[in-house]
Write a protein that holds these residues in place. Structure first.
Motif, PDB file in Angstrom:
ATOM      1  N   ARG A   8       0.675  -1.248  -0.053  1.00  0.00           N
ATOM      2  CA  ARG A   8       0.015  -0.236   0.040  1.00  0.00           C
ATOM      3  C   ARG A   8       0.851   1.298  -0.064  1.00  0.00           C
ATOM      4  O   ARG A   8       0.650   2.254  -0.715  1.00  0.00           O
ATOM      5  CB  ARG A   8      -0.962   0.022   1.214  1.00  0.00           C
ATOM      6  N   LEU A  12       0.831   4.412  -2.822  1.00  0.00           N
ATOM      7  CA  LEU A  12       0.767   5.562  -2.404  1.00  0.00           C
ATOM      8  C   LEU A  12       2.206   6.523  -2.940  1.00  0.00           C
ATOM      9  O   LEU A  12       1.893   7.747  -3.424  1.00  0.00           O
ATOM     10  CB  LEU A  12       0.650   5.954  -0.917  1.00  0.00           C
ATOM     11  N   LYS A  15       1.597   7.144  -6.665  1.00  0.00           N
ATOM     12  CA  LYS A  15       0.586   8.106  -6.937  1.00  0.00           C
ATOM     13  C   LYS A  15       1.112   9.669  -6.695  1.00  0.00           C
ATOM     14  O   LYS A  15       0.827  10.429  -7.485  1.00  0.00           O
ATOM     15  CB  LYS A  15      -0.740   7.704  -6.119  1.00  0.00           C
ATOM     16  N   VAL A  47      -1.287  11.605   2.765  1.00  0.00           N
ATOM     17  CA  VAL A  47      -0.571  10.467   3.128  1.00  0.00           C
ATOM     18  C   VAL A  47       0.441  10.814   4.278  1.00  0.00           C
ATOM     19  O   VAL A  47       0.444  11.821   4.683  1.00  0.00           O
ATOM     20  CB  VAL A  47       0.427  10.220   1.842  1.00  0.00           C
TER      21      VAL A  47
END
Length: 252
Positions: A8, A12, A15, A47
């Protein structure tokens, strides 16, 4: 669970780095500007600081940003990023031809820009703006971009109302835009290169529209001189690469 968390985090990071990369290549952050703070990026993207740091590290490895101790992270010239992605070899003969054409074009188009600022008709000014808009719209499409780029330079030449300016450019055909087919980059690098040219074009277009003769000359000079310098650097790198190959052959 640890594996899922790592995956994950990796997603992130990708992205966030891609969002920042796109902003830089689209010109939202200009060379020399500082990126938003780590705290702000953390908040904007939702984030952790770790994700932001890794995303910035990815941009740094691509040569798009440069952290400066105590000052922050600064955007570098995306053209360096574009040229960093070029193929290992370059057709030297084609570059020589490009340099020759650019050298011949430079004084002619500087004069053309100045005259266009003084002499353009409303219809000619509209054509210049339309070609510039087409370049912006087509920067993700190589053919559309090339056509718009050529069209803009021809529209400026026609706006001098001296047909010899346009005749000279028309005689050169597509070779008046020598970067076409010579700078082979990945998609991001190509878009970065075109984004910089769009900004250079914009300065020329607005100076002509404002009737600023000297401003139009200066903007065109900066645009073409920049192209000359980029191609000279490309040729210089090819010579150094060739010399290194010769040394390796002699030592083997």
């Amino acid at each position: 669970m640890a594996t899922q968390t790592a995956a994950r985090t990796g997603t992130l990071v990708y992205k966030v780095s891609e969002a920042l990369r796109k902003a830089i290549l689209d010109g939202e952050f200009l060379p020399g500007e500082k990126l938003p703070s780590e705290a702000r990026l953390t908040q904007e993207h939702g984030v952790s600081r770790t994700v932001v740091r890794e995303a910035v590290a990815a941009l740094r490895s691509d040569g798009l940003v440069e952290p400066r101790q105590g000052a922050g992270v600064f955007v570098l010239d995306p053209i360096a990023f574009a040229f960093k992605k070029t193929k290992p070899t370059v057709d030297s003969d084609r570059i020589y031809t490009s340099l020759e054409i650019l050298e011949a074009r430079t004084p002619l188009e500087i004069e053309a820009a100045g005259l266009a600022a003084l002499r353009r008709s409303p219809a000619q000014e509209e054509e210049i703006f339309e070609c510039h808009a087409a370049g912006i719209a087509g920067r993700n499409d190589g053919k559309a971009w090339s056509d718009a780029d050529i069209g803009l330079h021809l529209a400026i030449a026609k706006a001098t109302n001296n047909p010899l300016f346009a005749t000279f450019l028309e005689m050169q055909g597509t070779s008046i835009i020598p970067q076409t087919g010579q700078i082979d980059t990945d998609e991001g690098g190509e878009i970065a290169y075109r984004s910089l040219l769009i900004k250079e074009h914009e300065r020329i277009v607005f100076a002509i529209s404002n009737g600023d003769e000297q401003g139009a000359r200066d903007a065109m000079r900066e645009h073409l001189k920049g192209s000359l310098e980029r191609y000279r650097n490309l040729l210089r790198e090819e010579r150094l690469r060739h010399m290194a190959c010769l040394r390796q052959d002699s030592e083997s």
